[in-house]
Write a protein that holds these residues in place. Structure first.
Motif, short mmCIF file in Angstrom:
data_model
loop_
_atom_site.label_atom_id
_atom_site.label_comp_id
_atom_site.label_asym_id
_atom_site.label_seq_id
_atom_site.Cartn_x
_atom_site.Cartn_y
_atom_site.Cartn_z
N GLY A 80 -16.52 16.28 6.72
CA GLY A 80 -17.89 16.75 6.92
C GLY A 80 -18.54 16.15 8.14
O GLY A 80 -19.21 16.85 8.93
N PHE A 81 -18.37 14.85 8.34
CA PHE A 81 -18.94 14.19 9.52
C PHE A 81 -18.35 14.74 10.81
O PHE A 81 -19.06 14.97 11.79
N TRP A 82 -17.04 14.94 10.80
CA TRP A 82 -16.38 15.49 11.97
C TRP A 82 -16.89 16.91 12.24
O TRP A 82 -17.11 17.30 13.38
N ALA A 83 -17.06 17.68 11.17
CA ALA A 83 -17.54 19.06 11.31
C ALA A 83 -18.94 19.11 11.90
O ALA A 83 -19.28 20.04 12.65
N PHE A 92 -24.15 23.04 7.14
CA PHE A 92 -23.42 22.10 6.29
C PHE A 92 -23.97 22.14 4.87
O PHE A 92 -23.21 22.23 3.90
N ASN A 93 -25.29 22.07 4.74
CA ASN A 93 -25.90 22.10 3.41
C ASN A 93 -25.70 23.45 2.73
O ASN A 93 -25.53 23.53 1.51
N LEU A 94 -25.72 24.51 3.53
CA LEU A 94 -25.50 25.84 2.98
C LEU A 94 -24.08 25.99 2.44
O LEU A 94 -23.84 26.62 1.41
N ALA A 95 -23.12 25.37 3.13
CA ALA A 95 -21.72 25.48 2.73
C ALA A 95 -21.43 24.80 1.40
O ALA A 95 -20.40 25.06 0.77
N GLN A 139 -22.10 33.61 16.14
CA GLN A 139 -22.46 34.43 17.30
C GLN A 139 -23.31 33.65 18.30
O GLN A 139 -23.17 33.81 19.51
N ASP A 140 -24.20 32.81 17.79
CA ASP A 140 -25.10 32.04 18.66
C ASP A 140 -24.46 30.77 19.18
O ASP A 140 -25.09 30.03 19.95
N GLY A 141 -23.25 30.48 18.75
CA GLY A 141 -22.56 29.28 19.23
C GLY A 141 -23.01 28.01 18.56
O GLY A 141 -22.71 26.91 19.02
N HIS A 142 -23.77 28.11 17.44
CA HIS A 142 -24.24 26.92 16.74
C HIS A 142 -23.17 26.31 15.86
O HIS A 142 -23.29 25.18 15.42
N SER A 143 -22.14 27.08 15.55
CA SER A 143 -21.05 26.59 14.73
C SER A 143 -19.73 27.12 15.27
O SER A 143 -19.69 28.16 15.92
N THR A 144 -18.67 26.39 15.03
CA THR A 144 -17.35 26.81 15.49
C THR A 144 -16.43 27.00 14.30
O THR A 144 -16.66 26.46 13.22
N TRP A 145 -15.35 27.77 14.52
CA TRP A 145 -14.39 28.00 13.46
C TRP A 145 -13.70 26.70 13.05
O TRP A 145 -13.38 26.50 11.87
N SER A 146 -13.46 25.82 14.02
CA SER A 146 -12.83 24.54 13.69
C SER A 146 -13.74 23.70 12.80
O SER A 146 -13.28 23.04 11.86
N GLY A 147 -15.04 23.73 13.09
CA GLY A 147 -15.99 23.01 12.24
C GLY A 147 -16.06 23.57 10.84
O GLY A 147 -16.12 22.83 9.85
N ILE A 148 -16.03 24.91 10.74
CA ILE A 148 -16.06 25.55 9.43
C ILE A 148 -14.79 25.23 8.65
O ILE A 148 -14.83 25.01 7.43
N LEU A 150 -12.98 22.50 8.91
CA LEU A 150 -13.11 21.12 8.44
C LEU A 150 -14.02 21.06 7.21
O LEU A 150 -13.74 20.32 6.26
N LEU A 151 -15.11 21.82 7.24
CA LEU A 151 -16.00 21.86 6.08
C LEU A 151 -15.27 22.39 4.85
O LEU A 151 -15.43 21.86 3.74
N LEU A 152 -14.45 23.42 5.04
CA LEU A 152 -13.71 24.00 3.92
C LEU A 152 -12.74 22.98 3.33
O LEU A 152 -12.63 22.85 2.10
N ILE A 153 -12.04 22.24 4.19
CA ILE A 153 -11.12 21.20 3.72
C ILE A 153 -11.88 20.16 2.91
O ILE A 153 -11.44 19.71 1.85
#
Length: 258
Positions: A80-83, A92-95, A139-148, A150-153
């Motif tokens: 989570g911290f890395w993400a 993060f809180n939404l996830a 779309q806005d570039g506020h989040s990346t697939w790699s970050g998502i 990591l959150l999923l893991i």
């Protein structure tokens, strides 16, 4: 209901405080410092200031405590911290809404827990909301697939830890369980943080100080005590904090005793 709302507020504030900490330190080093500090403070309080009230874990209880530290602290919060380097604290809180869905699936598989229709509907609505919220952030570039990813893991890890905790039924107070699992989580993170972030700068400024004070006292200590209390009531209703139905005791009784 009150404890669930309070936990939600405290836990949601944790992601925001991490954003402040990231201005001064890399995520794994920051997390390692936090967990070692929080675990040490709790153990000093338990075994020094409240000497004689709490027993030490027995031999068969060390393994579950170490695994809880791995799943609920090292992997969940480490990922989570890395993400949070590439996703917003709001996302993060939404996830977190994914967690009860994962816990429900795992508890139904490994604990034969009956999942009610209204619980499936609630989790499905939450999942749809998460998908809707994810798209514009990408779309806005506020989040990346790699970050998502990591959150999923991290969410999968916490779901495993939640079900494992419910299944083990440790005969220890929540305060003691939290102290040891946070400390073990920090110890486990020492080597990864040294290997991956040793060359990155750490600045002990006000951002880092405020992060450590709030995350250690408000989140790692108080919020996690509430978390384990809620899990003891029910493995799914604990993480699914929006569900305030008054029949938690009836559902818990459906879980077969190991």
């Amino acid at each position: 209901m009150f404890f669930g709302i309070l936990f939600t507020i405290l836990w949601a504030s944790g992601a925001v405080s991490v954003k402040f900490g990231l201005l001064s330190a890399p995520p794994l080093i920051m997390g390692t410092i936090r967990f070692l500090l929080a675990g040490s403070l709790l153990l000093v309080y338990i075994y020094l200031f409240r000497k004689g009230k709490y027993r030490m874990p027995q031999k068969h209880e060390w393994k579950p405590l170490i695994l809880l530290g791995l799943f609920n602290t090292s992997l969940y919060l480490g990922c989570g911290f890395w993400a949070l380097k590439t996703v917003s604290s709001g996302f993060f809180n939404l996830a977190v809404v994914v967690n009860p869905f994962l816990v429900a699936i795992l508890s139904s598989i490994f604990m034969n827990r009956f999942i009610q229709k209204k619980e499936w509907i609630g989790m499905l609505v939450s999942a749809i909301g998460l998908v809707i919220a994810t798209y514009p952030l990408l779309q806005d570039g506020h989040s990346t697939w790699s970050g998502i990813l990591l959150l999923l893991i991290g969410m999968i890890s916490m779901a495993i830890g939640s079900v494992y905790f419910q299944k083990q039924k440790l005969q220890l107070p929540s305060l003691v369980i939290n102290a040891w699992q946070v400390l073990f989580g920090g110890i486990i993170l020492i080597i990864p943080s040294m290997l991956l972030e040793l060359d990155e700068p750490v600045v002990f400024d006000m951002n880092l100080v405020l992060y450590l004070v709030w995350s250690v006292l408000g989140v790692s200590i108080f919020a996690m005590i509430l978390w384990f209390y809620l899990l003891k009531q029910d493995a799914v209703k604990g993480p699914n904090l929006t569900d305030t139905a008054p029949d938690a005791h009836r559902i818990v009784n459906k879980i077969p005793i190991r």
